[in-house]
Write a protein that holds these residues in place. Sequence first.
Motif, mmCIF file in Angstrom:
data_model
loop_
_atom_site.group_PDB
_atom_site.id
_atom_site.type_symbol
_atom_site.label_atom_id
_atom_site.label_comp_id
_atom_site.label_asym_id
_atom_site.label_seq_id
_atom_site.Cartn_x
_atom_site.Cartn_y
_atom_site.Cartn_z
ATOM 1 N N THR A 190 41.290 33.156 33.246
ATOM 2 C CA THR A 190 42.316 34.188 33.305
ATOM 3 C C THR A 190 41.895 35.333 34.220
ATOM 4 O O THR A 190 40.724 35.445 34.610
ATOM 5 C CB THR A 190 42.656 34.701 31.884
ATOM 6 O OG1 THR A 190 43.830 35.521 31.962
ATOM 7 C CG2 THR A 190 41.530 35.521 31.276
ATOM 8 N N LYS A 194 47.446 37.226 35.351
ATOM 9 C CA LYS A 194 48.146 36.555 34.237
ATOM 10 C C LYS A 194 48.689 37.550 33.217
ATOM 11 O O LYS A 194 49.293 37.145 32.227
ATOM 12 C CB LYS A 194 47.189 35.594 33.538
ATOM 13 C CG LYS A 194 47.087 34.231 34.186
ATOM 14 C CD LYS A 194 46.347 33.311 33.235
ATOM 15 C CE LYS A 194 46.585 31.864 33.508
ATOM 16 N NZ LYS A 194 45.969 31.037 32.453
ATOM 17 N N GLU A 195 48.429 38.847 33.457
ATOM 18 C CA GLU A 195 48.881 39.853 32.483
ATOM 19 C C GLU A 195 50.342 40.206 32.752
ATOM 20 O O GLU A 195 50.658 41.016 33.620
ATOM 21 C CB GLU A 195 48.001 41.105 32.580
ATOM 22 C CG GLU A 195 46.576 40.847 32.149
ATOM 23 C CD GLU A 195 45.642 42.007 32.484
ATOM 24 O OE1 GLU A 195 46.112 43.062 32.965
ATOM 25 O OE2 GLU A 195 44.422 41.844 32.280
ATOM 26 N N PRO A 197 54.409 40.628 30.658
ATOM 27 C CA PRO A 197 54.993 40.828 29.322
ATOM 28 C C PRO A 197 55.285 39.492 28.634
ATOM 29 O O PRO A 197 55.506 38.481 29.316
ATOM 30 C CB PRO A 197 56.313 41.561 29.622
ATOM 31 C CG PRO A 197 56.213 42.052 31.023
ATOM 32 C CD PRO A 197 55.224 41.200 31.728
ATOM 33 N N ASP A 198 55.290 39.493 27.296
ATOM 34 C CA ASP A 198 55.568 38.261 26.539
ATOM 35 C C ASP A 198 56.924 37.661 26.907
ATOM 36 O O ASP A 198 57.133 36.463 26.786
ATOM 37 C CB ASP A 198 55.565 38.553 25.028
ATOM 38 C CG ASP A 198 54.152 38.853 24.540
ATOM 39 O OD1 ASP A 198 53.195 38.530 25.280
ATOM 40 O OD2 ASP A 198 54.016 39.425 23.436
ATOM 41 N N THR A 199 57.822 38.526 27.366
ATOM 42 C CA THR A 199 59.175 38.059 27.683
ATOM 43 C C THR A 199 59.258 37.413 29.075
ATOM 44 O O THR A 199 60.294 36.873 29.447
ATOM 45 C CB THR A 199 60.152 39.257 27.665
ATOM 46 O OG1 THR A 199 59.576 40.297 28.469
ATOM 47 C CG2 THR A 199 60.395 39.769 26.252
ATOM 48 N N GLU A 201 58.894 34.862 32.274
ATOM 49 C CA GLU A 201 59.075 33.412 32.373
ATOM 50 C C GLU A 201 57.713 32.725 32.367
ATOM 51 O O GLU A 201 56.712 33.325 32.765
ATOM 52 C CB GLU A 201 59.780 33.076 33.693
ATOM 53 C CG GLU A 201 61.012 33.898 33.929
ATOM 54 C CD GLU A 201 62.263 33.057 33.976
ATOM 55 O OE1 GLU A 201 62.245 31.915 33.469
ATOM 56 O OE2 GLU A 201 63.251 33.547 34.520
ATOM 57 N N LYS A 202 57.707 31.451 31.971
ATOM 58 C CA LYS A 202 56.429 30.735 31.879
ATOM 59 C C LYS A 202 55.753 30.631 33.247
ATOM 60 O O LYS A 202 56.403 30.309 34.235
ATOM 61 C CB LYS A 202 56.663 29.341 31.322
ATOM 62 C CG LYS A 202 57.068 29.364 29.867
ATOM 63 C CD LYS A 202 57.202 27.962 29.323
ATOM 64 C CE LYS A 202 57.640 28.043 27.871
ATOM 65 N NZ LYS A 202 58.041 26.749 27.343
ATOM 66 N N SER A 206 51.641 38.706 37.618
ATOM 67 C CA SER A 206 51.962 40.124 37.767
ATOM 68 C C SER A 206 52.027 40.539 39.237
ATOM 69 O O SER A 206 52.639 41.545 39.575
ATOM 70 C CB SER A 206 50.928 40.970 37.023
ATOM 71 O OG SER A 206 49.640 40.722 37.530
ATOM 72 N N GLU A 316 43.917 25.194 22.555
ATOM 73 C CA GLU A 316 44.957 25.903 23.322
ATOM 74 C C GLU A 316 45.070 25.275 24.698
ATOM 75 O O GLU A 316 44.056 24.946 25.315
ATOM 76 C CB GLU A 316 44.560 27.370 23.500
ATOM 77 C CG GLU A 316 44.810 28.193 22.267
ATOM 78 C CD GLU A 316 44.429 29.637 22.523
ATOM 79 O OE1 GLU A 316 44.814 30.171 23.577
ATOM 80 O OE2 GLU A 316 43.711 30.179 21.673
#
Length: 323
Positions: A190, A194-195, A197-199, A201-202, A206, A316
């Motif tokens: 990571t 990769k940071e 928001p949770d909302t 898109e996959k 950033s 994971e």
Amino acid sequence: MFKPEALLSELEKTGAAVAEGEMMAMHTSFRIGGPAAVYIRVSSAAQLGQVLEVLGRFSVPYFILGRGTNLLVSDDGIRRAVISMTESASGDLSQIRIADGIKAEDDETVYVEAGAGITLARLASFARDNGLTGLEFAAGIPGSVGGALVMNAGAYGGEMKQVVSSVRLMQPDGSITEVPGGEMRFGYRTSRLKEVPDTAEKGAVSAIALGAVFELKKADPAQITRTMQELAAKRMEKQPLEYPSAGSTFKRPEGYFAGKLIMDAGLAGYSVGGAQVSEKHCGFVINKGGATAADVKQLMCDVTEKVLQTYGVLLEPEVIMVE
Ligand SMILES: Cc1cc2nc3c(=O)[nH]c(=O)nc-3n(C[C@H](O)[C@H](O)[C@H](O)COP(=O)(O)OP(=O)(O)OC[C@H]3O[C@@H](n4cnc5c(N)ncnc54)[C@H](O)[C@@H]3O)c2cc1C
């Protein structure tokens, strides 16, 4: 919803190569994935900036594609514009050179500047050919410089974090910033890229990596070559490189190895449709032929459940699922 014709004609004005319905299976190492709503090959940072401006104007979300070696793309494809950073890259996105302008602290240090679109294999070969050590670990990782910066790609004790001096980023508004390696927040597979928001898109990032400067040391080219050959031989011996895959399917859980847990749970060779847990290396899910994303996802669910039941360890995914 955007009007495709107007969007396509505006995109074409940027000079980027634009296609509709391009099958993502052609652009992923898993050989899996349905069509991209719009597929755009950019050749330079300037062109990328223009493409982002057009997409922003039409409110079209986008996905940044490197070499597609860490992705599981949905069978329904990607309902976004896909921007390929590697296929048409020329100029700054595919440039690689000794960065003479940067003053090194000692005589042993040499800086190499590389565009996001070039492969790690090419970067590692360039370093070797110039008698520079530090990137031997990266020679066998099949991704691009851009993807490696996002993932902090690593192998055999090496990782991007150890060699990245700075990264050139394009923000979503098209502005360009230079970020020191120490501010990239590199962690296990990571980085700050990769940071989101949770909302989001996959697979969203950033910012877009345009390239990086690597800090390397002078060394004996013959020794660098030997190390690269040894690591390549290890890969050939241990990994199912003869089948399409996305590398390690799961992250390494703390204190364990995903592949060993999967093997010990009796799942070597376990298949769903065309997807199979590799018998050679249980950490890899391989496409034995005709696997769909649905097959791989089901297999990953079954493996996760069995390992959790048997060992109480939650696996994971390392592969990024994109739709
Ligand atoms: C056989 C095999 C072996 C592998 N071995 C290793 C290994 O040893 N170590 C390891 O770490 N990985 C390994 N991988 C996984 C993979 O190669 C790495 O994760 C690699 O860094 C992904 O790079 P990519 O260019 O293919 O990125 P992609 O898979 O195309 O994308 C990965 C992510 O990065 C983003 N991205 C790509 N380019 C950019 C950019 N320029 N700017 C912003 N975002 C971007 C994408 O949006 C996506 O979120 C292996 C894969 C395979 C198939």
